[in-house]
Design an enzyme around this catalytic site. Sequence first.
Site, PDB file in Angstrom:
ATOM      1  N   LYS A 189       0.836  -1.210   0.000  1.00 14.71           N
ATOM      2  CA  LYS A 189       0.000   0.000   0.000  1.00 14.71           C
ATOM      3  C   LYS A 189       0.872   1.263   0.000  1.00 14.71           C
ATOM      4  CE  LYS A 189      -3.612  -2.627  -0.103  1.00 14.71           C
ATOM      5  NZ  LYS A 189      -4.427  -3.214   0.946  1.00 14.71           N
TER       6      LYS A 189
HETATM    7  C1  LIG Z   1      -5.330  -4.388   1.370  1.00 15.35           C
HETATM    8  C2  LIG Z   1      -6.809  -4.277   1.478  1.00 15.35           C
HETATM    9  C3  LIG Z   1      -7.529  -4.661   2.620  1.00 15.35           C
HETATM   10  C4  LIG Z   1      -6.895  -5.398   3.751  1.00 15.35           C
HETATM   11  O1  LIG Z   1      -5.825  -4.736   4.288  1.00 15.35           O
HETATM   12  P1  LIG Z   1      -4.878  -5.482   5.348  1.00 15.35           P
HETATM   13  O2  LIG Z   1      -4.163  -4.336   5.988  1.00 15.35           O
HETATM   14  O3  LIG Z   1      -3.973  -6.376   4.549  1.00 15.35           O
HETATM   15  O4  LIG Z   1      -5.731  -6.217   6.291  1.00 15.35           O
HETATM   16  C5  LIG Z   1      -8.881  -4.407   2.676  1.00 15.35           C
HETATM   17  N1  LIG Z   1      -9.521  -3.833   1.650  1.00 15.35           N
HETATM   18  C6  LIG Z   1      -8.888  -3.483   0.514  1.00 15.35           C
HETATM   19  C7  LIG Z   1      -9.652  -2.826  -0.571  1.00 15.35           C
HETATM   20  C8  LIG Z   1      -7.514  -3.712   0.396  1.00 15.35           C
HETATM   21  O5  LIG Z   1      -6.881  -3.400  -0.740  1.00 15.35           O
END
Ligand SMILES: *Cc1c(COP(=O)(O)O)cnc(C)c1O
Length: 387
Positions: A189
């Site tokens: 991210k």
């Molecule tokens: C990455 C992601 C999540 C989950 O995030 P984590 O921090 O890995 O639990 C949830 N929703 C979306 C749209 C994502 O891209």
Amino acid sequence: MSFIPYSCQNITDEDIEAVNGVLRSEYLTQGPAIPAFEQAFATRHQTPHAIAVSNATAGLHLACLALGAGPGQRVWTSPNSFLASANCALYCGATVDFVDIDPRTRNLSMAALESKLVQAKATNTLPAIVIPVDFAGLPCDLRELRALADRYGFRILEDASHATGASYQDQPVGSAWADATVFSFHAVKIVTTAEGGMVTTRDDDLARRLRQLRSHGMVRDAAELREPPEGPWIYEQQILGFNYRMTDLQAALGLSQLGRLDTLHRQRITLADRYDELLSGLPLIRPIRLNDRESAWHLYAVEIDSARTTRTRAEVFQAMRAAQIGVNVHYIPIHTQPYYAALGFRRGDFPAAEAYYARALSLPLFPALTEAQQQRVVDTLRAALAG
Ligand SMILES: *Cc1c(COP(=O)(O)O)cnc(C)c1O
């Protein structure tokens, strides 16, 4: 040819020093780095409360609970998302349903939502919570969503896992419109803590519940205790909570990364603008640009335009991977997963999300992507589309 990943974390010496500082300090967890990160995140996002959690999935789970999701209640989300956007409601015993996407924005469609709400009102099956997803970092239609929420009485839990740094009508995502907004700091991210997440809200009571649920459902503050304390050691468990805490190591990394958010965002914007330019003329549908919002550019996702090429997405994907370019596909529509099929969902239920998925391809996008690498991605893609 070296491999170009679709995403890559951005770690500086300062980030490493920040984490080392915590390792040498008194607290590895439950120390001062967590409120420092929360405070900085809240300030940056123009919101009174930011609650750090172990990951965004945990944040979505807690936010669903804090917003009152439970058995007998309905939660609606976008099928074009990661599994966690829907699973979080199931964790609470609520029922999940989906609202199809707007093919232009690839986000939950306001027209589809409104007609589903009209039907649900007639059958007394309105949702308690709607979870819009800011796909690829593009904010969803928050103003329209707020109007519908006020009319039909649901709460908005925005999944902004892709959208750290994005803005809507000149306000940062997470500052307004939604009742709660969840961000992800997973390594792919925009800002990372390896694993981690943040929930923002303007609602004092919701913030208090989120903090309590994050740590076993307990409270220690004298003001919050239900019984007169026997002594200063007293803690009370008042509700069933979890251990969804972030560590100080992660918070220190997050704080250091957050200091570079504007720079990281600008680099992503520059790369996205450049993709727009380099890809024009190819048989692709590029991400939409809207004047009232700025994407965080977590992903640069294109669609193979089947009206203009006979190449399929699978062929293009394989050609790119064979050339050491780490393209990816976001997302397999959640309702088509075997687990959701077993809940009664069928292929064909959300045709716009399915059509998008059939043609979608995410190209490499991360701050350190060089112009030469970007050119290689585009040249390879052009050749793959020509066949
Ligand atoms: C990455 C992601 C999540 C989950 O995030 P984590 O921090 O890995 O639990 C949830 N929703 C979306 C749209 C994502 O891209």
